[in-house]
Structures are given as C-alpha cells and as structure tokens.
Scaffold this motif. Sequence first.
Motif, mmCIF file in Angstrom:
data_model
loop_
_atom_site.group_PDB
_atom_site.id
_atom_site.type_symbol
_atom_site.label_atom_id
_atom_site.label_comp_id
_atom_site.label_asym_id
_atom_site.label_seq_id
_atom_site.Cartn_x
_atom_site.Cartn_y
_atom_site.Cartn_z
ATOM 1 N N ASP A 107 1.017 -1.108 0.003
ATOM 2 C CA ASP A 107 -0.007 -0.125 -0.009
ATOM 3 C C ASP A 107 0.892 1.307 0.058
ATOM 4 N N MET A 108 1.878 1.340 0.821
ATOM 5 C CA MET A 108 2.844 2.528 0.781
ATOM 6 C C MET A 108 3.430 2.646 -0.305
ATOM 7 N N VAL A 109 4.004 1.484 -1.072
ATOM 8 C CA VAL A 109 4.841 1.601 -2.423
ATOM 9 C C VAL A 109 3.843 2.196 -3.279
ATOM 10 N N PHE A 110 2.675 1.917 -3.493
ATOM 11 C CA PHE A 110 1.728 2.456 -4.494
ATOM 12 C C PHE A 110 1.286 3.915 -4.068
ATOM 13 N N ALA A 111 1.137 4.190 -2.917
ATOM 14 C CA ALA A 111 1.000 5.561 -2.590
ATOM 15 C C ALA A 111 2.017 6.576 -2.860
ATOM 16 N N LEU A 112 3.171 6.121 -2.565
ATOM 17 C CA LEU A 112 4.676 6.957 -2.789
ATOM 18 C C LEU A 112 4.424 7.079 -4.365
ATOM 19 N N HIS A 113 4.346 5.976 -4.978
ATOM 20 C CA HIS A 113 4.705 5.723 -6.615
ATOM 21 C C HIS A 113 3.672 7.176 -7.068
ATOM 22 N N ALA A 114 2.347 7.052 -6.573
ATOM 23 C CA ALA A 114 1.643 8.152 -7.144
ATOM 24 C C ALA A 114 1.985 9.615 -6.840
ATOM 25 N N GLU A 115 2.436 9.758 -5.607
ATOM 26 C CA GLU A 115 3.066 11.161 -5.242
ATOM 27 C C GLU A 115 4.119 11.375 -5.861
ATOM 28 N N ASP A 148 2.978 17.336 -0.579
ATOM 29 C CA ASP A 148 3.592 16.052 -0.249
ATOM 30 C C ASP A 148 2.814 15.290 1.036
ATOM 31 N N PHE A 149 1.714 15.125 0.863
ATOM 32 C CA PHE A 149 1.140 14.619 2.127
ATOM 33 C C PHE A 149 1.144 13.129 2.378
ATOM 34 N N VAL A 150 1.348 12.358 1.349
ATOM 35 C CA VAL A 150 1.547 10.997 1.509
ATOM 36 C C VAL A 150 2.956 10.805 2.386
ATOM 37 N N PHE A 151 3.916 11.351 1.763
ATOM 38 C CA PHE A 151 5.225 11.054 2.645
ATOM 39 C C PHE A 151 5.169 11.534 3.928
ATOM 40 N N GLU A 152 4.429 12.753 4.208
ATOM 41 C CA GLU A 152 4.393 13.049 5.788
ATOM 42 C C GLU A 152 3.738 12.312 6.475
ATOM 43 N N THR A 153 2.516 11.791 5.825
ATOM 44 C CA THR A 153 2.038 10.671 6.713
ATOM 45 C C THR A 153 2.667 9.385 6.887
ATOM 46 N N LEU A 154 3.390 8.870 6.066
ATOM 47 C CA LEU A 154 4.215 7.620 6.251
ATOM 48 C C LEU A 154 5.295 7.897 6.781
ATOM 49 N N LYS A 155 5.900 8.907 6.979
ATOM 50 C CA LYS A 155 7.365 9.210 7.605
ATOM 51 C C LYS A 155 7.531 8.243 8.980
ATOM 52 N N ALA A 190 6.938 -4.866 -9.669
ATOM 53 C CA ALA A 190 6.978 -6.092 -10.615
ATOM 54 C C ALA A 190 7.611 -7.379 -9.972
ATOM 55 N N ARG A 191 8.401 -7.268 -8.866
ATOM 56 C CA ARG A 191 8.886 -8.255 -8.290
ATOM 57 C C ARG A 191 7.849 -9.097 -7.325
ATOM 58 N N CYS A 192 6.820 -8.220 -7.001
ATOM 59 C CA CYS A 192 5.732 -8.718 -6.264
ATOM 60 C C CYS A 192 4.643 -9.173 -7.115
ATOM 61 N N GLY A 193 4.827 -9.147 -8.394
ATOM 62 C CA GLY A 193 3.988 -9.711 -9.421
ATOM 63 C C GLY A 193 2.854 -9.032 -9.577
ATOM 64 N N LEU A 194 2.798 -7.696 -9.482
ATOM 65 C CA LEU A 194 1.703 -6.768 -9.418
ATOM 66 C C LEU A 194 2.078 -5.783 -10.745
ATOM 67 N N ALA A 195 1.170 -5.370 -11.205
ATOM 68 C CA ALA A 195 0.999 -4.491 -12.395
ATOM 69 C C ALA A 195 1.500 -3.077 -12.027
ATOM 70 N N ILE A 196 2.452 -2.698 -12.846
ATOM 71 C CA ILE A 196 3.161 -1.255 -12.385
ATOM 72 C C ILE A 196 2.185 -0.338 -12.687
ATOM 73 N N PRO A 197 1.905 0.413 -12.018
ATOM 74 C CA PRO A 197 0.862 1.749 -12.473
ATOM 75 C C PRO A 197 1.527 2.840 -13.485
ATOM 76 N N VAL A 198 0.479 3.326 -13.999
ATOM 77 C CA VAL A 198 0.806 4.383 -15.140
ATOM 78 C C VAL A 198 1.455 5.381 -14.427
ATOM 79 N N ARG A 199 2.487 6.140 -14.900
ATOM 80 C CA ARG A 199 3.024 7.312 -14.087
ATOM 81 C C ARG A 199 2.050 8.454 -14.702
ATOM 82 N N SER A 200 1.863 9.252 -13.398
ATOM 83 C CA SER A 200 0.760 10.342 -13.567
ATOM 84 C C SER A 200 1.572 11.422 -14.369
ATOM 85 N N ARG A 201 0.605 12.172 -15.245
ATOM 86 C CA ARG A 201 1.114 13.228 -16.029
ATOM 87 C C ARG A 201 0.333 14.615 -15.705
#
Length: 182
Positions: A35-43, A77-84, A158-169
């Motif tokens: 969950d953290m990896v996906f949230a950080l990826h988005a931010e 950057d609220f995700v990082f602040e929340t996950l620190k 990818a190592r977790c076998g999950l789909a890599i999210p599209v990078r936001s633009r």
Amino acid sequence: MEALIGLLGVVVGILFGKGLERLLDLRRRRDREIDMVFALHAEISAGRSAARDQNAPDEAAYLVENEFPAGPSDRTDFVFETLKPDLSVLPQQVIHQIVLYYRLAEQSNLMVDFLTTQSYERQSTDERRRFRQNIMAGLRDQEAAAERALASLETFIARCGLAIPVRSRVRSDERSNRSDHE
C-alpha cells in the motif's frame, strides 16, 4: 503418560498459534508495504511531472530572467508526511531513493521560499540570478531523483508480481487560469 501427552499437545498448540500469528503479522506488514509503495509511487509521479513542467524552457526562462519571480513552493507531499513514522516498513531497496527524492523536493521548496525574504532582496542582481539558476539546477536534480525513485518502486512492484501503475502526468493549469508568464 496421559499428562505428558496432554502437555505435549498444549505446547504444540501454543507453538502452532504463535507460528500462525507470526504468519499473519508478516502478511499484514507485506500488505502495508505494498500500500505504501503504491501511494508513494503516485505522489512521486505527480511530483516528477510538476518538476518536469517547471524545468520546461519557458518556465525556466521566466524564473531565471525575472528579478523577483512570484509563485508558492509546492507543499503538497501529504503521503510522505503521513508515512514518515512508518518508513521502516518500506522495502530496503527503495528507502534510499525515496528519502533522496523527498530531501531534494524539500530543498527546492526552501529555496523557493527564500525568494520572498529580505535576505534575497538584499543580494546583488548577479547573486539573485545565480540563486535562481541554482533553483533550476535543484529542480533538475529533483526530477532525476524522482525518476530513480520511481524506477526503484516499479522494480519492487514487478517483483511482487503486481501491475506497475501508469506514471501520472499532471499538467500545470497556469495557461487555463490565465496566470501564465507570456
């Protein structure tokens, strides 16, 4: 003999329960990590996009050429602040790249904030210009750090076998709200 068998049954039951509890804890930690990896990826993806927009030739020229450029720092950057507090949950192979990205993002924010201080105003024209050029260099470093952090996160995903999210633009809305610099 029955007491010994009973005692052995209790010990086996306790060990089985503890083992099952440990497996459930590991599963919860893994779910939290993902969950953290996906949230950080988005931010970070959104931050990379914003840095890329700010590094565009017209935006860079505006910042460098304008004696007193106007614009707020990016404090979203609220995700990082929340996950620190939980960074230790992240996979080791991504922590360094993530921390480096956010450190450079904060450094960029501090430099942008400095543009509104009296200390900045007291500098000579050449010093102010050099400072603004350093802001652009910092934004380029931030964009490069974002690329490395995203690549690290995507490798883990990818190592977790999950789909890599599209990078936001995320496109800047300066042109739509008529605050562009032209």
